[in-house]
Write an enzyme that holds these catalytic residues in place. Sequence first.
Site, PDB file in Angstrom:
ATOM      1  N   ASP A 160       0.823  -1.222   0.000  1.00 49.79           N
ATOM      2  CA  ASP A 160       0.000   0.000   0.000  1.00 49.79           C
ATOM      3  C   ASP A 160       0.853   1.265   0.000  1.00 49.79           C
ATOM      4  OD1 ASP A 160      -2.372  -1.649   0.331  1.00 49.79           O
ATOM      5  OD2 ASP A 160      -1.755  -1.861   2.422  1.00 49.79           O
ATOM      6  N   GLY A 164       1.844   3.047  -2.581  1.00 48.51           N
ATOM      7  CA  GLY A 164       1.547   4.001  -3.649  1.00 48.51           C
ATOM      8  C   GLY A 164       2.271   3.683  -4.938  1.00 48.51           C
ATOM      9  N   LYS A 165       2.537   2.387  -5.156  1.00 47.75           N
ATOM     10  CA  LYS A 165       3.308   1.977  -6.340  1.00 47.75           C
ATOM     11  C   LYS A 165       2.575   2.298  -7.642  1.00 47.75           C
ATOM     12  CE  LYS A 165       3.463  -2.189  -4.597  1.00 47.75           C
ATOM     13  NZ  LYS A 165       2.966  -1.890  -3.247  1.00 47.75           N
ATOM     14  N   LYS A 197       0.632   4.785  -8.459  1.00 50.67           N
ATOM     15  CA  LYS A 197       0.809   6.176  -8.869  1.00 50.67           C
ATOM     16  C   LYS A 197       2.185   6.386  -9.491  1.00 50.67           C
ATOM     17  CE  LYS A 197       1.256  10.898  -7.323  1.00 50.67           C
ATOM     18  NZ  LYS A 197       1.248  11.896  -6.235  1.00 50.67           N
ATOM     19  N   GLY A 217      -4.070  -3.766  -4.732  1.00 49.20           N
ATOM     20  CA  GLY A 217      -4.908  -2.679  -5.211  1.00 49.20           C
ATOM     21  C   GLY A 217      -4.049  -1.476  -5.525  1.00 49.20           C
ATOM     22  N   HIS A 218      -3.688  -1.305  -6.784  1.00 49.80           N
ATOM     23  CA  HIS A 218      -2.856  -0.172  -7.172  1.00 49.80           C
ATOM     24  C   HIS A 218      -3.751   0.991  -7.580  1.00 49.80           C
ATOM     25  CE1 HIS A 218       0.954  -2.773  -8.032  1.00 49.80           C
ATOM     26  NE2 HIS A 218       0.509  -2.861  -6.807  1.00 49.80           N
ATOM     27  N   GLN A 275       2.168  -5.792  -3.359  1.00 51.00           N
ATOM     28  CA  GLN A 275       2.420  -5.904  -1.923  1.00 51.00           C
ATOM     29  C   GLN A 275       3.711  -5.161  -1.552  1.00 51.00           C
ATOM     30  OE1 GLN A 275       1.599  -9.244  -3.495  1.00 51.00           O
ATOM     31  NE2 GLN A 275      -0.489  -8.623  -3.165  1.00 51.00           N
ATOM     32  N   THR A 293     -10.036  -4.294  -0.203  1.00 46.77           N
ATOM     33  CA  THR A 293     -10.949  -4.842   0.802  1.00 46.77           C
ATOM     34  C   THR A 293     -11.728  -3.783   1.569  1.00 46.77           C
ATOM     35  OG1 THR A 293      -9.247  -4.793   2.520  1.00 46.77           O
ATOM     36  CG2 THR A 293      -9.379  -6.780   1.141  1.00 46.77           C
ATOM     37  N   ASP A 301       2.204  14.489   2.494  1.00 43.74           N
ATOM     38  CA  ASP A 301       1.153  15.428   2.884  1.00 43.74           C
ATOM     39  C   ASP A 301       0.344  14.952   4.086  1.00 43.74           C
ATOM     40  OD1 ASP A 301       0.476  13.565   0.642  1.00 43.74           O
ATOM     41  OD2 ASP A 301      -1.566  14.200   1.115  1.00 43.74           O
ATOM     42  N   GLY A 344       0.350  14.287  -2.664  1.00 45.02           N
ATOM     43  CA  GLY A 344      -1.069  14.155  -2.913  1.00 45.02           C
ATOM     44  C   GLY A 344      -1.327  13.034  -3.910  1.00 45.02           C
TER      45      GLY A 344
END
Length: 423
Positions: A13, A15-16, A18, A40-41, A223, A300, A332, A414
């Site tokens: 999680d 932020g890969k 983006k 979940g990217h 992951q 999830t 941020d 952001g």
Amino acid sequence: MKMDVLLGLQWGDEGKGKVVDFLAPKYNMVARFQGGPNAGHTLEFDGIKHVLHQIPSGIFRENLKNIIGNGVVLDPVVLRKEIEGLKKFNIAYQQNLFISKKATIIIPTHKLLDAAYEKSKGDKKIGSTLKGIGPTYQDKIGRVALRVGDILSPDFREKYDALVEKHKAVLAFYDYDISELGKLEESFFEAVDFFKSLNLINSEYEVNGALTNGDKVLAEGAQGSLLDIDFGSYPFVTSSSTMTAGACTGLGVAPSCIGEVFGIFKAYCTRVGSGPFPTELFDEDGERMRKEGNEFGSTTGRPRRCGWIDLPALRYSIMINGVTQLYMMKADVLNIFETIKVCTHYKLDDGTVIDQLPFEINDVELEPVYKECKGWNKDLSDVTSYDEFPEELKAYVSFLETSLNVPIKMVSVGPDRKQTILK
């Protein structure tokens, strides 16, 4: 050409998605090398939020090939829904999405097994997303799994039925209800028929051919490194190799072909599910961090556990991955704190202070040793260059660079593409 690798350095999680989307214009190909639909990217641009689960994050860039590699475990139902969701954006998936025939297929009984195994653990649950990923990797290692190329075989149904019978025997042992299997199978076989219309290839030739031809390839992981099956916080880990080495086995690329390794990390830490988390916050700061960062699972919806950044764990991930560049995400989120803490060491029960992850961190009390940094207390939404950063944020970045001995090349302030500041 060398293949660059982008992966998470924490518990996922980071932020890969983006970053892949941001870097994609520099590449000719983005290739996903491991994981499954539990990933979940999240990408956000033009005011629209997109969440990808199995499709590489370069799919929104035109003229860029996207490869789902052999190291991935694929759920045909989820992939079909993803593709259908892309149609309204006129994404040319038929021209730029390619799937390895050697990728392993998640079948309906894998999901049932996942739920049965997790239920049997009681209060020692791992925190599985129940997507069938662990059981699918088990079958892969056990040499009984089905692969994407098998759906083209005239005896695919026989192979499928044989594997399901094996699974039913296990589910019977756990006395697990399989009444929903028929409904799951209906959706599964509809998705399998759809699968046959996609570009199913021997992706190892495609990736290596691209490198030989001088194309730039970016390998995308799912992951995070601390969830790696070998080097993560076992057994509270995922079932694949989330490291740079996994890019080699998950795409069929030799280690000598690896170029830059981009390590992605949050300016703080989060974790989903069970397992050790030395810097986890159980107080108001943790709750504020969760709300400010919208820390809820993109797959999830589960609330993520939050805590301060952990340098011993980061150094460990950097070491085992050979990271050459660091990208810091969600700076941020720390705007709201007057004081920011950084874990520099751990203290054991006997008073010993260490800066390495011990073999067993599940049953060992690791007390974080913190250094306090002054917060910047400033909204960063209008910042467009590194020079505009508050001095306190620059000092935070500089301290992390010195502690980790790897340059931080980018800071995200952001969710939007535009809120990506190069240093």
